[in-house]
Design an enzyme around this catalytic site. Structure first.
Site, PDB file in Angstrom:
ATOM      1  N   GLU A  42       0.902  -1.129  -0.073  1.00 33.46           N
ATOM      2  CA  GLU A  42      -0.053   0.155  -0.010  1.00 33.46           C
ATOM      3  C   GLU A  42       1.113   1.314  -0.202  1.00 33.46           C
ATOM      4  O   GLU A  42       1.754   1.197   1.100  1.00 33.46           O
ATOM      5  CB  GLU A  42      -0.982  -0.198   1.220  1.00 33.46           C
ATOM      6  CG  GLU A  42      -1.994   1.037   1.292  1.00 33.46           C
ATOM      7  CD  GLU A  42      -2.866   0.872   2.403  1.00 33.46           C
ATOM      8  OE1 GLU A  42      -2.711  -0.059   3.115  1.00 33.46           O
ATOM      9  OE2 GLU A  42      -3.596   1.869   2.601  1.00 33.46           O
ATOM     10  N   ARG A 273       5.151 -13.018   9.417  1.00 35.11           N
ATOM     11  CA  ARG A 273       5.539 -11.933   9.295  1.00 35.11           C
ATOM     12  C   ARG A 273       6.828 -11.869  10.007  1.00 35.11           C
ATOM     13  O   ARG A 273       7.212 -12.370  11.210  1.00 35.11           O
ATOM     14  CB  ARG A 273       4.545 -10.781   9.561  1.00 35.11           C
ATOM     15  CG  ARG A 273       4.093 -10.702  11.034  1.00 35.11           C
ATOM     16  CD  ARG A 273       2.989  -9.653  11.075  1.00 35.11           C
ATOM     17  NE  ARG A 273       3.277  -8.459  10.600  1.00 35.11           N
ATOM     18  CZ  ARG A 273       2.811  -7.639   9.727  1.00 35.11           C
ATOM     19  NH1 ARG A 273       1.661  -7.954   9.159  1.00 35.11           N
ATOM     20  NH2 ARG A 273       3.232  -6.498   9.581  1.00 35.11           N
ATOM     21  N   LYS A 283       3.999   0.733   9.785  1.00 37.24           N
ATOM     22  CA  LYS A 283       4.196   1.603   8.859  1.00 37.24           C
ATOM     23  C   LYS A 283       3.511   3.021   9.638  1.00 37.24           C
ATOM     24  O   LYS A 283       3.862   4.109   9.721  1.00 37.24           O
ATOM     25  CB  LYS A 283       3.429   1.832   7.719  1.00 37.24           C
ATOM     26  CG  LYS A 283       4.350   0.963   6.601  1.00 37.24           C
ATOM     27  CD  LYS A 283       3.892   0.938   5.186  1.00 37.24           C
ATOM     28  CE  LYS A 283       3.007   0.013   4.964  1.00 37.24           C
ATOM     29  NZ  LYS A 283       2.438  -0.118   3.753  1.00 37.24           N
TER      30      LYS A 283
HETATM   31  P1  ATP Z   1       2.229  -2.308   7.864  1.00 36.52           P
HETATM   32  O1  ATP Z   1       1.506  -3.101   9.235  1.00 36.52           O
HETATM   33  O2  ATP Z   1       3.796  -2.223   8.358  1.00 36.52           O
HETATM   34  O3  ATP Z   1       1.489  -1.373   7.611  1.00 36.52           O
HETATM   35  P2  ATP Z   1       1.459  -3.679   5.886  1.00 36.52           P
HETATM   36  O4  ATP Z   1       1.062  -5.071   5.859  1.00 36.52           O
HETATM   37  O5  ATP Z   1       0.118  -2.792   5.833  1.00 36.52           O
HETATM   38  O6  ATP Z   1       2.597  -3.324   6.995  1.00 36.52           O
HETATM   39  P3  ATP Z   1       1.701  -3.522   3.193  1.00 36.52           P
HETATM   40  O7  ATP Z   1       2.194  -2.245   2.192  1.00 36.52           O
HETATM   41  O8  ATP Z   1       0.244  -3.752   2.874  1.00 36.52           O
HETATM   42  O9  ATP Z   1       1.932  -3.188   4.609  1.00 36.52           O
HETATM   43  O10 ATP Z   1       2.251  -4.504   2.900  1.00 36.52           O
HETATM   44  C1  ATP Z   1       2.697  -5.242   1.486  1.00 36.52           C
HETATM   45  C2  ATP Z   1       3.138  -6.725   1.617  1.00 36.52           C
HETATM   46  O11 ATP Z   1       4.255  -6.871   2.630  1.00 36.52           O
HETATM   47  C3  ATP Z   1       1.976  -7.521   2.218  1.00 36.52           C
HETATM   48  O12 ATP Z   1       1.725  -8.899   1.618  1.00 36.52           O
HETATM   49  C4  ATP Z   1       2.417  -7.697   3.572  1.00 36.52           C
HETATM   50  O13 ATP Z   1       1.895  -8.863   3.983  1.00 36.52           O
HETATM   51  C5  ATP Z   1       3.885  -7.820   3.695  1.00 36.52           C
HETATM   52  N1  ATP Z   1       4.413  -7.569   4.827  1.00 36.52           N
HETATM   53  C6  ATP Z   1       4.215  -6.440   5.633  1.00 36.52           C
HETATM   54  N2  ATP Z   1       4.637  -6.336   6.810  1.00 36.52           N
HETATM   55  C7  ATP Z   1       5.628  -7.421   6.587  1.00 36.52           C
HETATM   56  C8  ATP Z   1       6.409  -8.138   7.805  1.00 36.52           C
HETATM   57  N3  ATP Z   1       6.683  -7.500   8.913  1.00 36.52           N
HETATM   58  N4  ATP Z   1       6.931  -9.436   7.564  1.00 36.52           N
HETATM   59  C9  ATP Z   1       6.542 -10.001   6.433  1.00 36.52           C
HETATM   60  N5  ATP Z   1       5.825  -9.521   5.232  1.00 36.52           N
HETATM   61  C10 ATP Z   1       5.298  -8.170   5.570  1.00 36.52           C
HETATM   62 MG    MG Z   2      -1.636  -3.698   4.544  1.00 35.95          MG
END
Ligand code: ATP
Ligand code: MG
Length: 571
Positions: A42, A273, A283
Site C-alpha cells: 500500500e 511476518r 508503517k
Molecule cells: P504495516 O503493518 O507495516 O503497515 P502492511 O502489511 O500494511 O504493513 P503493506 O504495504 O500492505 O503493508 O504490505 C505489503 C506486503 O508486505 C504484504 O503482502 C504484507 O503481507 C507484507 N508485509 C508487511 N509487513 C511484513 C512483515 N513484517 N513481514 C513480512 N511481510 C510483511
Molecule cells: Mg496492508
C-alpha cells in the site's frame, strides 16, 4: 500440505513450504504450469525490513521457477496514499536486486470491481446498509453466537443499485451508507457475516482524482486484483489466513459471471511476518516517528526501513543473508536484532576495505623519529580478500591514537600503551611508551614513545612478539571527519507490545552520538557516498549522504563485536 520445510534426501537445497507447494503445482500442471506472484504494497509509507522478507519470497519464487512477479500498488484508500511513496517503493525493490514484470495499481481495477459489485447486487448477493459502523459491529455476534440481520438486508435490487450509484457520485456523506455482501450472519468465520465491501470517501485519490467516491475494501479488492492479473500464488502474511475463505468466496462468485475464464484461479498462501527486537515495524508508527521529528526522516539510519538500512551501510547481500537465515514458516515469533547485525558483519568482513580512523584522538610523539620525515607504509586492504590489494598510509613523528588506548597506571592485562611497555603500531613499527604530559586538570595532552627502526615489517626484528597492536594516523597527513555512532532505536526488546506506555516513551536516548574532530587517514579523502569501510579495531562505517568533499561524515553501520549480548548476559 506439511507446514514444515521439506528436506529432500538427495542433498539438494531444502525447500520452504511455499517452494514445496509451487513444485507440486508445477508437477500437477495447476493453472497450466504458470507461476505468477505479486508484491502488493500500500503506498502509504516507506518499505521496512519486514517488506523485504515478503519481497524476497514474491520475487524469489518467480525468479526460481521461471515465473513472473508484478508490482501492484494496493491503492484503494485515498486518505493515506501518496506518489512519493510509490517512487520510494520502486527504488527499494530495485536496490534489493529485483525486477518486476509489470507495474499495476489496484485503482486500475476500480471499474471492474464496480461492475462485479453491480453483478452481486443484481444476483441478490449485496445490499446497501444505512446503519452506522457501530450498529453493524454490534450485530456481528461472536464466534460462538450468530449475528443479527440488518433491517436493510432485504432491500430490493433496484433500490440497492440506485443507492450504490448515489454513493459514488457524491450524494451520500461518508459513513452514511455502505455496500455489504449478503453471505451468512451465522457463519463461524466472522468474515462471512455480511462483510462491508464498499464505503464512501470524499478525499480525492492520488491517481483517479474525483472519479470515484465509493471505494472497495481490502477483502473485496485483493483477491479480485489477483484474479484480473492472472496471479497463481498470492503470498501474504499469517494474519490473512482467516480471510482466505472469503478470498475464495469472492473469486468463486466472480467466476460464475465469467465462465469463459476456464479453470484458472489464484490461491492464497500465508507465511509468518517478520518482527524484530528493539524496533517497531508498523508503517503507522514509523510515520509517527518521522512526522513528529523523533528521527531525521524515513531514511534515518536508525529506522528499520530499507532506505534507513541502505543509508546506514547495509548491503542488499546482507539483507538477503538475513532473510535466508530466518526462513519462512507458519509460526509468528520475534527475531533477535543481533542476527541482522551478524549478517551485515559477515558480509562486510569480506567486502569492506580496512582503514585507520581515530575517533577520540590524543597526540603520540615518537621522540626518536626524525622531524619532517614521512614514510609511506603499506596497508593491506582486506586480509579476507587478497585481490583487494594494498594502499599506503603516511607515518611521521607526530601521530594520533585513541585516547582509550593509553593508561598511565595500567593493570597487568592492559596490553595497550602504558609507560615502559612495547606495542605495535599497525603496519609500522614497535614503539615503547616513555611517558605523557598532562594539563592542569590532569588530562593527558601528549604521549611520548620511542620507536625501534628494526621492527618495520620485513626488517629483522619485525616478528618480535608484542601483546598489543594499535591503530593510528599521522597528524600532518590525516583528515578531520564527523562520525555518527548509531545504536538501537528503542531501549526495550519489544516496544510495539509494551503495555501501559506509548512506544515513543521507549526510544533509546543514546541511539545517536555525534563525534566531531575524528581523525581519519587520507585514503578516505575521495570516498564515495554509501561506500563501506572497516575502521580497524572499531567497526564498520560508511560514508553518509550528508558527506561532502572536505566535510566528511561517516555512519557506524555496526560495531565489530556485539556489545548488547554481553550486556544482556551480565543482567
Ligand atoms: P504495516 O503493518 O507495516 O503497515 P502492511 O502489511 O500494511 O504493513 P503493506 O504495504 O500492505 O503493508 O504490505 C505489503 C506486503 O508486505 C504484504 O503482502 C504484507 O503481507 C507484507 N508485509 C508487511 N509487513 C511484513 C512483515 N513484517 N513481514 C513480512 N511481510 C510483511
Ligand atoms: Mg496492508
Amino acid at each position: 500440505m506439511s507446514e514444515e520445510n521439506i528436506v529432500p534426501e538427495d542433498g539438494k537445497k531444502s525447500l520452504n513450504f511455499i517452494e514445496a507447494v509451487v513444485e507440486k503445482d508445477l508437477a500437477e500442471n495447476v493453472n497450466e504450469g504458470r507461476i505468477q506472484t505479486r508484491f502488493p504494497p500500500e503506498p502509504n509509507g516507506y518499505l521496512h525490513i519486514g517488506h523485504a522478507k515478503a519481497i524476497c519470497l514474491d520475487f524469489g519464487i518467480a525468479r526460481e521457477y521461471g515465473g513472473i512477479c508484478n508490482l501492484r500498488f494496493d491503492d484503494t484508500n485515498p486518505i493515506k496514499e501518496d506518489t512519493e511513496y510509490v517512487d520510494a517503493i520502486m527504488d527499494d525493490i530495485q536496490w534489493l536486486g529485483y525486477k518486476w514484470g509489470n507495474v499495476y495499481y489496484a485503482s486500475d481495477y476500480f471499474q471492474q470491481l464496480w461492475d462485479y459489485a453491480i453483478d452481486l447486487i443484481k444476483a441478490g448477493k449485496a445490499y446497501i446498509d444505512e446503519q452506522t459502523s457501530e450498529q453493524i459491529a454490534q450485530q456481528k455476534g461472536t464466534p460462538v453466537q450468530p449475528g443479527i440481520h440488518s433491517p436493510f438486508r432485504d432491500r430490493p435490487v433496484e433500490e440497492n443499485l440506485e443507492l450504490f450509484n448515489k454513493m459514488n457520485i457524491g450524494e451520500i456523506a461518508e459513513g452514511q451508507m455502505v455496500l455489504r455482501a449478503k453471505i451468512d450472519m451465522a457463519n463461524p468465520n466472522m468474515h462471512f457475516r455480511d462483510p462491508i465491501i464498499y464505503r464512501v470517501i470524499h478525499t480525492p485519490h492520488h491517481r483517479t482524482g474525483d472519479t470515484w467516491k465509493a471505494y472497495p475494501m481490502y477483502d473485496f479488492a485483493h483477491g479480485q486484483s489477483d484474479y484480473f492479473e492472472g496471479v497463481t500464488h498470492s503470498l501474504c502474511t499469517l494474519e490473512f489466513e482467516v480471510h482466505r475463505p472469503l478470498y475464495d468466496w469472492f473469486v468463486d462468485e466472480l467466476k460464475k459471471f465469467r465462465p469463459e475464464d476456464g479453470a484458472y484461479r489464484p490461491h492464497q498462501y500465508e507465511f509468518n511476518r517478520l518482527n524484530l527486537t528493539y524496533t517497531v515495524m508498523s508503517k503507522r508508527k514509523l510515520l509517527q516517528l518521522v512526522k513528529e521529528g523523533l528521527v531525521s526522516g524515513w531514511d534515518d539510519p536508525r529506522m528499520p526501513t530499507i532506505c534507513g538500512f541502505r543509508r546506514r551501510g547495509y548491503t542488499p547481500e546482507s539483507i538477503h543473508k538475513f532473510i535466508d537465515k530466518i526462513g519462512y514458516t507458519k509460526y509468528d515469533g520475534i527475531i533477535d536484532y543481533a542476527l541482522l547485525e551478524h549478517s551485515i558483519r559477515e558480509d562486510l568482513n569480506v567486502r569492506a576495505k580496512r582503514v585507520s580512523a581515530v575517533l577520540d584522538p590524543v597526540k603520540l610523539i615518537i621522540t626518536n623519529y626524525p622531524e619532517g620525515k614521512t614514510e609511506m607504509m603499506e596497508a593491506v586492504n582486506n586480509p579476507e580478500d587478497e585481490s583487494a590489494g594494498v594502499h599506503e598510509i603516511a607515518f611521521s613523528r607526530e601521530l594520533y591514537i585513541e585516547r582509550e588506548d593509553f593508561m598511565e597506571d595500567a593493570p597487568k592485562k592492559f596490553f595497550r600503551m602504558t609507560p615502559g611497555q612495547e606495542v605495535r603500531l599497525k603496519n609500522a613499527y614497535i614503539v615503547k611508551c616513555t611517558g605523557a604530559k598532562k594539563d592542569e586538570a590532569g588530562n593527558i595532552v601528549e604521549i611520548y614513545a620511542e620507536y625501534d627502526p628494526l621492527t618495520k615489517s620485513g626488517m629483522p626484528e619485525s616478528n618480535r612478539k608484542v601483546k598489543g597492536t594499535l591503530h593510528w594516523v599521522s597528524v600532518a597527513h590525516c583528515l578531520t571527519a564527523e562520525v555518527r555512532l548509531y545504536d538501537r532505536l528503542f531501549s526495550v526488546e519489544n516496544p510495539g507490545e509494551e503495555k501501559d506506555t506509548d512506544f515513543r516513551n521507549l526510544l533509546n536516548p543514546d541511539s545517536l552520538k555525534i563525534l566531531t574532530g575524528c581523525k581519519i587517514e587520507k585514503e578516505l579523502e575521495n570516498a564515495r557516498p554509501l561506500e563501506n569501510f572497516q575502521f580497524q579495531r572499531i567497526g564498520y562505517f560508511n560514508v553518509d549522504l550528508d558527506s561532502k568533499h572536505g566535510k566528511l561524515v561517516f555512519n557506524r553501520t555496526v560495531s565489530l563485536k556485539d556489545s548488547w549480548s554481553k550486556i544482556k548476559d551480565k543482567n
